[in-house]
Design a protein around this motif. Structure first.
Motif, PDB file in Angstrom:
ATOM      1  N   GLY A  35     -37.108  22.590 -18.619  1.00 17.93           N
ATOM      2  CA  GLY A  35     -38.173  23.573 -18.623  1.00 17.93           C
ATOM      3  C   GLY A  35     -37.746  24.938 -18.143  1.00 17.93           C
ATOM      4  N   ARG A  36     -36.582  25.027 -17.485  1.00 19.35           N
ATOM      5  CA  ARG A  36     -36.081  26.302 -16.991  1.00 19.35           C
ATOM      6  C   ARG A  36     -34.844  26.778 -17.742  1.00 19.35           C
ATOM      7  N   PHE A  37     -34.004  25.841 -18.172  1.00 18.25           N
ATOM      8  CA  PHE A  37     -32.769  26.180 -18.861  1.00 18.25           C
ATOM      9  C   PHE A  37     -32.873  25.796 -20.328  1.00 18.25           C
ATOM     10  N   THR A  38     -32.158  26.533 -21.169  1.00 19.87           N
ATOM     11  CA  THR A  38     -32.105  26.249 -22.592  1.00 19.87           C
ATOM     12  C   THR A  38     -30.673  26.343 -23.077  1.00 19.87           C
ATOM     13  N   ILE A  39     -30.195  25.287 -23.719  1.00 18.92           N
ATOM     14  CA  ILE A  39     -28.870  25.296 -24.311  1.00 18.92           C
ATOM     15  C   ILE A  39     -28.997  25.606 -25.796  1.00 18.92           C
ATOM     16  N   SER A  40     -28.056  26.371 -26.316  1.00 16.79           N
ATOM     17  CA  SER A  40     -28.042  26.692 -27.732  1.00 16.79           C
ATOM     18  C   SER A  40     -26.601  26.835 -28.195  1.00 16.79           C
ATOM     19  N   LYS A  41     -26.433  26.917 -29.490  1.00 11.63           N
ATOM     20  CA  LYS A  41     -25.098  26.934 -30.071  1.00 11.63           C
ATOM     21  C   LYS A  41     -25.117  27.758 -31.343  1.00 11.63           C
TER      22      LYS A  41
END
Length: 123
Positions: A66-72
């Motif tokens: 809910g606080r961090f978001t991973i993307s690529k």
């Protein structure tokens, strides 16, 4: 060989945000899954987030969900970790990991690791 290099760490106040980047390079480059881990002094290495090679599947540790978001971004050979609402408990060295065949939370299964970037959150 495959190399991973993190950037974007630094010092922020509680409630602030940081965006970490991890660039993959090497002679060969396939469809790599990526993971983020962190380790604070005196603490065990902790899983943060992972993403499948094409970004279709993500997993997060409960502590940061809910606080961090991973993307690529495969076109840029770069993975990201957007960190919002940071707290002092998030202070750690953040490590980027990659592997052509594994995506998940088990650190020993990742074959490639960056050197880490320091994140410090002050109260």
């Amino acid at each position: 060989q495959v190399q991973l290099e993190e950037s974007g760490g630094g010092s922020v106040q509680a409630g602030g945000s940081l965006r970490l980047s991890c660039v993959l390079s090497g002679r060969t480059f396939g469809n790599y899954a990526m993971g983020w881990f962190r380790q604070a002094p005196g603490k065990q290495r902790e899983f943060v987030a992972s993403i499948s090679p094409h970004g279709g599947t993500t997993n997060y540790a409960n502590s940061i969900k809910g606080r961090f978001t991973i993307s690529k971004d495969n076109a840029k050979n770069t993975a990201y970790l957007q960190m919002n609402n940071l707290t002092p408990d998030d202070t750690a060295i953040y490590l980027c990991a990659g592997d052509p065949g594994y995506s998940g939370d088990h650190a020993p299964y990742y074959n490639y690791w960056g050197q880490g970037t320091q994140v410090t959150v002050s109260a």
